[in-house]
Design a protein around this motif. Sequence first.
Motif, PDB file in Angstrom:
ATOM      1  N   ASP A  54       8.824   2.109   2.809  1.00 13.80           N
ATOM      2  CA  ASP A  54       7.523   1.287   3.175  1.00 13.80           C
ATOM      3  C   ASP A  54       7.066   1.503   4.425  1.00 13.80           C
ATOM      4  O   ASP A  54       7.399   0.740   5.496  1.00 13.80           O
ATOM      5  CB  ASP A  54       7.504  -0.016   2.728  1.00 13.80           C
ATOM      6  N   GLN A  55       6.169   2.592   4.581  1.00 15.91           N
ATOM      7  CA  GLN A  55       5.680   2.934   6.069  1.00 15.91           C
ATOM      8  C   GLN A  55       5.037   1.802   6.417  1.00 15.91           C
ATOM      9  O   GLN A  55       5.220   1.383   7.635  1.00 15.91           O
ATOM     10  CB  GLN A  55       4.811   3.979   6.011  1.00 15.91           C
ATOM     11  N   ARG A  56       3.843   1.257   5.719  1.00 16.72           N
ATOM     12  CA  ARG A  56       3.090   0.180   6.542  1.00 16.72           C
ATOM     13  C   ARG A  56       3.555  -1.165   6.368  1.00 16.72           C
ATOM     14  O   ARG A  56       2.617  -2.183   6.617  1.00 16.72           O
ATOM     15  CB  ARG A  56       1.689   0.290   5.989  1.00 16.72           C
ATOM     16  N   THR A  57       4.582  -1.374   5.498  1.00 14.03           N
ATOM     17  CA  THR A  57       5.311  -2.733   5.441  1.00 14.03           C
ATOM     18  C   THR A  57       4.260  -3.777   4.738  1.00 14.03           C
ATOM     19  O   THR A  57       4.565  -5.044   5.478  1.00 14.03           O
ATOM     20  CB  THR A  57       5.845  -3.222   6.732  1.00 14.03           C
ATOM     21  N   PHE A  58       3.618  -3.427   4.062  1.00 14.45           N
ATOM     22  CA  PHE A  58       2.450  -4.469   3.325  1.00 14.45           C
ATOM     23  C   PHE A  58       3.318  -5.022   2.082  1.00 14.45           C
ATOM     24  O   PHE A  58       2.941  -5.941   1.581  1.00 14.45           O
ATOM     25  CB  PHE A  58       1.346  -4.052   3.092  1.00 14.45           C
ATOM     26  N   ARG A  66      13.431   0.518   4.206  1.00 19.28           N
ATOM     27  CA  ARG A  66      13.480  -1.046   4.580  1.00 19.28           C
ATOM     28  C   ARG A  66      14.732  -1.879   3.932  1.00 19.28           C
ATOM     29  O   ARG A  66      15.053  -2.583   4.687  1.00 19.28           O
ATOM     30  CB  ARG A  66      12.270  -1.531   4.238  1.00 19.28           C
ATOM     31  N   MET A 123       0.722  -1.260  -0.087  1.00 21.82           N
ATOM     32  CA  MET A 123       0.035   0.076  -0.103  1.00 21.82           C
ATOM     33  C   MET A 123       0.762   1.461  -0.141  1.00 21.82           C
ATOM     34  O   MET A 123       0.575   2.210  -0.537  1.00 21.82           O
ATOM     35  CB  MET A 123      -0.928  -0.077   1.075  1.00 21.82           C
ATOM     36  N   SER A 124       2.025   1.131   0.682  1.00 22.48           N
ATOM     37  CA  SER A 124       2.800   2.378   0.874  1.00 22.48           C
ATOM     38  C   SER A 124       4.124   2.307   0.540  1.00 22.48           C
ATOM     39  O   SER A 124       4.968   3.162   0.706  1.00 22.48           O
ATOM     40  CB  SER A 124       2.531   2.748   2.224  1.00 22.48           C
ATOM     41  N   GLY A 143       2.970   7.429  -2.948  1.00 26.25           N
ATOM     42  CA  GLY A 143       1.887   6.923  -2.055  1.00 26.25           C
ATOM     43  C   GLY A 143       0.623   6.941  -2.227  1.00 26.25           C
ATOM     44  O   GLY A 143      -0.418   6.375  -2.023  1.00 26.25           O
ATOM     45  N   ARG A 187     -12.867  -2.658   3.374  1.00 29.29           N
ATOM     46  CA  ARG A 187     -12.772  -1.251   2.868  1.00 29.29           C
ATOM     47  C   ARG A 187     -13.860  -0.646   2.324  1.00 29.29           C
ATOM     48  O   ARG A 187     -14.995  -0.732   3.109  1.00 29.29           O
ATOM     49  CB  ARG A 187     -11.566  -1.528   1.770  1.00 29.29           C
ATOM     50  N   HIS A 195      11.556   4.996   7.395  1.00 32.04           N
ATOM     51  CA  HIS A 195      10.896   3.855   6.826  1.00 32.04           C
ATOM     52  C   HIS A 195      11.583   3.260   5.701  1.00 32.04           C
ATOM     53  O   HIS A 195      11.074   2.422   4.887  1.00 32.04           O
ATOM     54  CB  HIS A 195       9.326   4.262   6.441  1.00 32.04           C
TER      55      HIS A 195
END
Length: 298
Positions: free
Chosen positions: A113-117, A97, A79-80, A233, A267, A95
């Motif tokens: 990647d902020q949300r790490t999905f 990675r 997502m991010s 993003g 969602r 963030h």
Amino acid sequence: MPELPEVETVRLGLARHVAGRQIQAADVLHPRAVRRHVAGAADFVAAVAGRTVTEVRRRGKYLWLALDSGDAVLGHLGMSGQMLVQPPTAAAGPHLRVRFTFADGGPDLRFVDQRTFGGMLVSRGGAELPREIAHIARDPFDPLFDPDEVVAALRRRRTGVKRALLDQTLIGGVGNIYADESLWRARLHGDRLAASLSRPVAHRLLGHVTEVMTEALAQGGTSFDALYVNVNGESGYFDRALAVYGREGQPCRRCGTAVRREPFLNRSSYFCPRCQPPPRRPGPRLPGQSRPRQRAAG
DNA sequence: CGCAGGCCCTGGTAGC
DNA sequence: TGCTACCAGGGCCTGC
């Protein structure tokens, strides 16, 4: 959110700034970023060190760096996720990675990647097509994409048409935003049973899917410069062109009726209730159909 | 096998 | 102010 047009924009940027260069080293700063590389972070790092990127490829929302070893660095932005091309001296953000440095001393490639999905893995022998994504269907930008085949598969699905569009084993690259936009263009409600669509209607829908993502790609292509491989993003410049997504309560661009938002698979779905009337349901409720918000048990 | 739904994750924001 | 709840959501996984 990165869907097909955004990922293709990233691929173009990587092809321009990373292809042909020799990786000096990789540094995994967060283990979750390589969780799908089952052999572990150390193996990931060893597999890429000293390799040259021969090509940057993509299928659906996955993209990969083909290496001269025959392996591939496969990535998904989730997502991010962002793939940033930045000077080695640039400060590491919170963030960051995975970082790749290059033998030429030029800009790094940084997976942020902020949300790490999102995540990365090295696919052994995967330069042509990683086996890990063999189940991902071709997307509308693929020269071998076959609309007839996809229409036939779509019409075999006994589920809502939006769910079917989001199924990456049926058609690659479609996410929540472009699914809603395509359905609006086709004047179809996402709860319509996929199998109930006539062949011409299904073809028309697929045409809208291709069209809206092509338009978005044209917009996305305008928004990256030399040292910043765009994802940003958000929806990018295309968001101002969206007809329904994120426009709850605002007038439908076709008929002026207020755009409605409904819960869908934890969602949201956005649609015009007048242009896209929900299907009548004479029998039992269609599985996966939008319904009033329910709290998960527990 | 087809399909439905839970879960993973974090930062911003709304509401109290 | 500080807390909680919610929101964004792609894809893997499990269970029916």
